[in-house]
Every structure is written in C-alpha cells, then in structure tokens.
Design an enzyme around this catalytic site. Sequence first.
Site, mmCIF file in Angstrom:
data_model
loop_
_atom_site.group_PDB
_atom_site.id
_atom_site.type_symbol
_atom_site.label_atom_id
_atom_site.label_comp_id
_atom_site.label_asym_id
_atom_site.label_seq_id
_atom_site.Cartn_x
_atom_site.Cartn_y
_atom_site.Cartn_z
ATOM 1 N N GLY A 31 2.542 3.678 1.546
ATOM 2 C CA GLY A 31 3.059 3.870 2.897
ATOM 3 C C GLY A 31 3.541 5.291 3.143
ATOM 4 O O GLY A 31 3.660 5.736 4.275
ATOM 5 N N ARG A 33 -1.393 -0.073 -9.776
ATOM 6 C CA ARG A 33 -0.243 -0.975 -9.988
ATOM 7 C C ARG A 33 -0.714 -2.410 -10.179
ATOM 8 O O ARG A 33 -1.846 -2.750 -9.791
ATOM 9 C CB ARG A 33 0.654 -0.914 -8.739
ATOM 10 C CG ARG A 33 1.192 0.485 -8.462
ATOM 11 C CD ARG A 33 1.216 0.783 -6.967
ATOM 12 N NE ARG A 33 1.491 2.199 -6.728
ATOM 13 C CZ ARG A 33 2.708 2.721 -6.591
ATOM 14 N NH1 ARG A 33 3.754 1.928 -6.619
ATOM 15 N NH2 ARG A 33 2.873 4.010 -6.404
ATOM 16 N N LYS A 81 4.465 12.452 -2.311
ATOM 17 C CA LYS A 81 5.312 11.365 -1.805
ATOM 18 C C LYS A 81 6.159 11.906 -0.661
ATOM 19 O O LYS A 81 6.939 12.840 -0.857
ATOM 20 C CB LYS A 81 6.207 10.828 -2.928
ATOM 21 C CG LYS A 81 7.063 9.635 -2.493
ATOM 22 C CD LYS A 81 7.674 8.953 -3.694
ATOM 23 C CE LYS A 81 8.630 7.844 -3.284
ATOM 24 N NZ LYS A 81 9.210 7.178 -4.459
ATOM 25 N N GLY A 112 0.819 -1.223 0.000
ATOM 26 C CA GLY A 112 0.000 0.000 0.000
ATOM 27 C C GLY A 112 0.843 1.260 0.000
ATOM 28 O O GLY A 112 2.065 1.217 0.115
ATOM 29 N N ASP A 162 7.760 5.102 -9.351
ATOM 30 C CA ASP A 162 8.537 4.846 -8.127
ATOM 31 C C ASP A 162 10.039 4.866 -8.391
ATOM 32 O O ASP A 162 10.699 3.834 -8.453
ATOM 33 C CB ASP A 162 8.129 3.515 -7.463
ATOM 34 C CG ASP A 162 6.851 3.684 -6.655
ATOM 35 O OD1 ASP A 162 6.202 4.741 -6.779
ATOM 36 O OD2 ASP A 162 6.505 2.765 -5.903
ATOM 37 N N ASP A 204 4.627 -4.277 -7.189
ATOM 38 C CA ASP A 204 3.963 -3.094 -6.620
ATOM 39 C C ASP A 204 4.505 -1.821 -7.255
ATOM 40 O O ASP A 204 3.938 -0.752 -7.054
ATOM 41 C CB ASP A 204 4.131 -3.044 -5.097
ATOM 42 C CG ASP A 204 5.572 -3.212 -4.646
ATOM 43 O OD1 ASP A 204 6.175 -4.235 -4.994
ATOM 44 O OD2 ASP A 204 6.101 -2.301 -3.981
ATOM 45 N N ASN A 205 5.588 -1.929 -8.019
ATOM 46 C CA ASN A 205 6.140 -0.758 -8.702
ATOM 47 C C ASN A 205 5.895 -0.807 -10.204
ATOM 48 O O ASN A 205 6.604 -0.163 -10.982
ATOM 49 C CB ASN A 205 7.646 -0.650 -8.428
ATOM 50 C CG ASN A 205 7.944 -0.307 -6.973
ATOM 51 O OD1 ASN A 205 7.095 0.239 -6.287
ATOM 52 N ND2 ASN A 205 9.131 -0.622 -6.513
ATOM 53 N N ASP A 220 8.223 5.781 8.508
ATOM 54 C CA ASP A 220 7.756 7.097 8.960
ATOM 55 C C ASP A 220 6.902 7.861 7.943
ATOM 56 O O ASP A 220 6.409 8.946 8.236
ATOM 57 C CB ASP A 220 8.958 7.963 9.356
ATOM 58 C CG ASP A 220 9.974 8.120 8.214
ATOM 59 O OD1 ASP A 220 9.662 7.667 7.081
ATOM 60 O OD2 ASP A 220 11.049 8.683 8.455
ATOM 61 N N GLY A 221 6.771 7.336 6.745
ATOM 62 C CA GLY A 221 5.951 8.031 5.748
ATOM 63 C C GLY A 221 6.632 9.243 5.131
ATOM 64 O O GLY A 221 6.003 10.013 4.411
#
Length: 561
Positions: free
Chosen positions: A110, A208, A131, A108, A296, A286-287, A143-144
């Site tokens: 993140g 994705r 992002k 997901g 990404d 996922d990319n 930590d995002g």
Amino acid sequence: MTGKPCSLDKLRFCNRFSRELPADPITDNYCRQVSGAIFSRVQPTPVKAPALVALTDEVAELIGLSAADCDQTRLARVLSGNEILTGMDPHASVYGGHQFGHWAGQLGDGRAINLGEVLGPDDKTWTLQLKGAGATPYSRQADGRAVLRSSVREFLCSEAMYHLGVPTTRALSLVQTGDSVVRDMLYDGHAKAEPGAIVCRVAPSFVRFGHFELLAARGDLSLLETLLNFVITTDQPALGARLREGGPAERKGIYLDWFTQVCHATRDMIVHWTRVGFVHGVMNTDNMSVLGLTIDYGPYGWIDDYNPDWTPNTTDAEQRRYRFGQQAAVARWNLYQLANALYPVIQDADALQAILHTLPTSFGNARQAMMAQKLGLSHEALSHPLYGDLLDGLERLLCSQPIDMTIFYRCLIEFACQHETDADAEPGAVSLARSVAPALYPSETNGSADAHGNAVPDANNLPLFRDWEILYRQFLQIPAFNTANRRATMSAANPAFVLRNYLVQQAIDLLEQGDRTEFDTLQRLLRQPYDTLSAADKRFAARRPAWANNRAGCSMLSCSS
Ligand code: AMP
Ligand code: MG
C-alpha cells in the site's frame, strides 16, 4: 539526467520478479482488487524537496553503488522515487494476510514500491523497495506515505538487527521528502502534520506468507504454483535445480522441502529475536517473509525490564497476541496458515502435518541451544538432566522484579568468568545478586541501593537468586569450556548495545528539530553491538530512565506511521 554519469547509471537491473510473473494489465493508479496477477506497475508519486538524511555504505556496496561518485541531490531524487533510472520497473505487489488472527483478504504493497531487482558485483540479486513513495492500487483509504519518526525507526532498526546477526531486510537510505504527512499518532483525535520520509529497503525478496495465502483464498492454483516455482528457483538454487531437472512426480517432495526450509528460517529468526529481546509487534502473516527475514518495522520494541508479556504495540494492548513470550507460538500459527495455503498444490495433508508437528520440538531445541550460548555453556549442558530447571529458574528470576535483560546478561559474563578463577569458593563468594546489580530497576518495594546507586534484589527474591546461582555454578563446572572461550561465546550471544525504544525516540525528537548528533551516534553504536561501550558512550547501554517509562514512542507505540 544531470551531471556526469555515476554508479547510479551502472546499476544492473535484472527484474526477475516483474519479468517472469504475471502483471496486472491495468496501469492506472487507483485502488482495486487485483486477481490473476502478482503485481501492478505503478510510478512513485514525486515529493517536493527530497534530501538525503542517511545512506548505508555497506548496503550500497552490495548493489554496486558508490555514494562517493554520485551527486547527492540526484541520489536523493532517485532514492525518493522522483527520478526513475533506466532499467527500473516500479511496481507494487499484491498479497493478503491474517491480521491479529483474522483473514483480512487483499492487502498488498500500500505504500511500498519496488523499483526493481539489481545484480550486485557478486551477481547476487537484491530488490530495492521504497517505503512511503506514494499511493498504489493497494493503498485502500491510506496515503501511501510514511512519517520521519517511523522511517528513522525502520532505518536504524534494520541495520541494528543486521549487525546483531538477526536475519533482516536492510536499509539503504533515508530521505526526507519535504512534504508533510498528517497522522493521528495515538488515534485520539489529535491529528497533526509531520515531516514525511522514505526508506529504501533492500532484500533478496519481499515475498510474504500472505502472497501465497491470497492466491489460495481465491482458488487461483495455477498462479499459486507459478509463484511457488518462481520463489523456489530464485531463492533456493539447489531446490530450483531439482525442480528443473525432475519430473512432475518429484514436485511434491520439492515443495515440501521448500516449506521445511521456510519453517527453519522462521524458527531461526524467532530464536534470534528471543536472544536479543526484540518484539516485532505486528506478526501478521502479511509481515512474514518466506526467507525468514525480519520485515516491516512498525510498532516494534526492545525488552528493557524483562517481561515475556510485554508488547510495545498499543493496538494489541488488550489481547497481547504479539507479546515477546508468544512470538514462537505465533510464528508456528503463521506457518500453519502458509501450510494451508500450499495444501491445494501439494495435496498431501499428512506430509504437511508431519512437518508442522515437528515445529514445537524444533523451536524448543533451537531456543535451548541459543540459551546455552547466552549462559556460556557448552553443548553438553543441553543433555544435563537439570538444564530445563536452569532455564525455568532463570525465567522466574528475571520475572521476579524489574531486571534489565540486556544488562543482566552482560553482567552474567563477568559472573561466569570470575567463577572460573573461583571455582572452589562457597556459593555467594561471587554473589550473583551483587554481579547483576546494575541490571536491577529500582521498584516501589525495593527502594534500597548499593554504593554505586544500583538497586539490590528485593529481600523476598534473594532465595531465587541464591538457588539459581547454586544451580548455575553446577553447570559452570562442566569442564568443556575455559574462561576464554566462555567469554567469547557469551560476548557474541549477549549484546551490550540494543536500540532501546527511548534512545530512538530521543534521536527522532532531535532530528525533527534539525539536530542529527544523536541519530549519528546510534548509527555508529549499532554497528558494534557486542563491544563494551566506551566510557563516553556508556549512557547508551544504561537502564531505561524513569522519564521514559510511560512516554509514547519509548514504552508504547501505535501502528500510526
Ligand atoms: P503494516 O501492518 O504496516 O505492515 O501494514 C498493513 C497493510 O496496510 C499493508 O498492506 C500496508 O501496505 C498498508 N498500509 C499501511 N500504512 C499505509 C499507508 N500510509 N498508505 C497505504 N497503505 C498503508
Ligand atoms: Mg506490512
């Protein structure tokens, strides 16, 4: 809101994704598994002192934003997530993925937060995604946030790829947050505080392969079909119309057509990567964008000295799964995973297999056609019985000693076009080895240099150069091209400027000290990558300097970002 209304207040949000797809009912922001939904609503976490570092005017135009009429402080607030505009609907989406060949379960967004979808002046729809805007339900232990160095890399490379003609997500803005972010760049126990930053990415969609994989892995076929119908309708209007008008019996054919389109878009993207010498570095599913966009930008890199085994990603240093020469095979493997995920709704393994079986040939043909452009050859070359030998011989030559890929092909333009005026000359009259000398890196076995300080080929390799030159000259005799269209074709396929790893690293080092000159120069150069550089800019198209050979950020990168 402060000040007078500006184009920020006129952005037209339509938010199809978050309006039409099911939302996670929980809106508290804590890490969790989310099922039965495609996204979770989440607010960006405010940052201390957002300051705009760069804004891409053409991307702003796409969405109907004019930076000139905006207060810069407010722009930085909006593009860092500190101010949410009326009409925005911030959310993080949930997907899974295969990482380095292994199923990783739920991943997901993140550290990506979608602000919403905007209708541009031409009514095209663009998703805005921050992002590094703070933790989401998908942040797991992290930590995002994102650091300045990785954000500069993403900002510059998205735009560089766009101007090279490679399908990619775009970068609207780069904002420094004023907060620091702690990262252990080399994963060696030396964590340090680094400046934080946020990039606003823009794309028609950020869906994705992993979105479909997660739903299939959980057996949520109803949501899988909902997402598939949504993506088809929003991304492919023609297929969408068939979906609306056709009955249930036609669905299977439409889904298969969509999958075929994803295969083709993915293939085209990989062929472009091969053309320009780009290594993504983390081709996990996922990319992988279902639109075939490069997405990404993490530990990516550009080929300097040609080496199909090279990957910039230190995390992948042993297995080299995502090395340059393997990207097509990995893309096909990833498409298999997508096919597996679609199978439960399509229910026709033979039909999916049939599409997958076409891929090796389809990828191979597309690469061969692209190589003909790089070599300045007409389409007729493709059916020449020695065309395979020509490409194999070139590969051997490029691998025989360190040769700069980008410079080699630019030199080849001159060689091929001089040949035209010199067609009857003996092989060696315009010697290939001499023409491509600026591309050769000095090596241990090869200390000698010509009068301009360029290396000369290793004596052992001279036969390779000579044999390939003879063969290439045969192809150059095929009469379909004149010098002008040969030059135009080659100049459009072979960039003079690529965003070499060490150039970006230098720009980052200076930017971190408050000096943006190098960063601005790169922003300017990446907009005209096919133009020969002026004398003042020549150094940006030069071989990688020796000091950069083994420096972190210049030749190798970790996933720490
Ligand atoms: P990547 O390989 O960078 O595309 O990231 C893989 C997964 O890790 C994605 O789900 C990302 O959202 C997540 N991720 C990476 N870095 C962070 C971070 N600093 N904070 C939260 N999630 C992250
Ligand atoms: Mg990712």
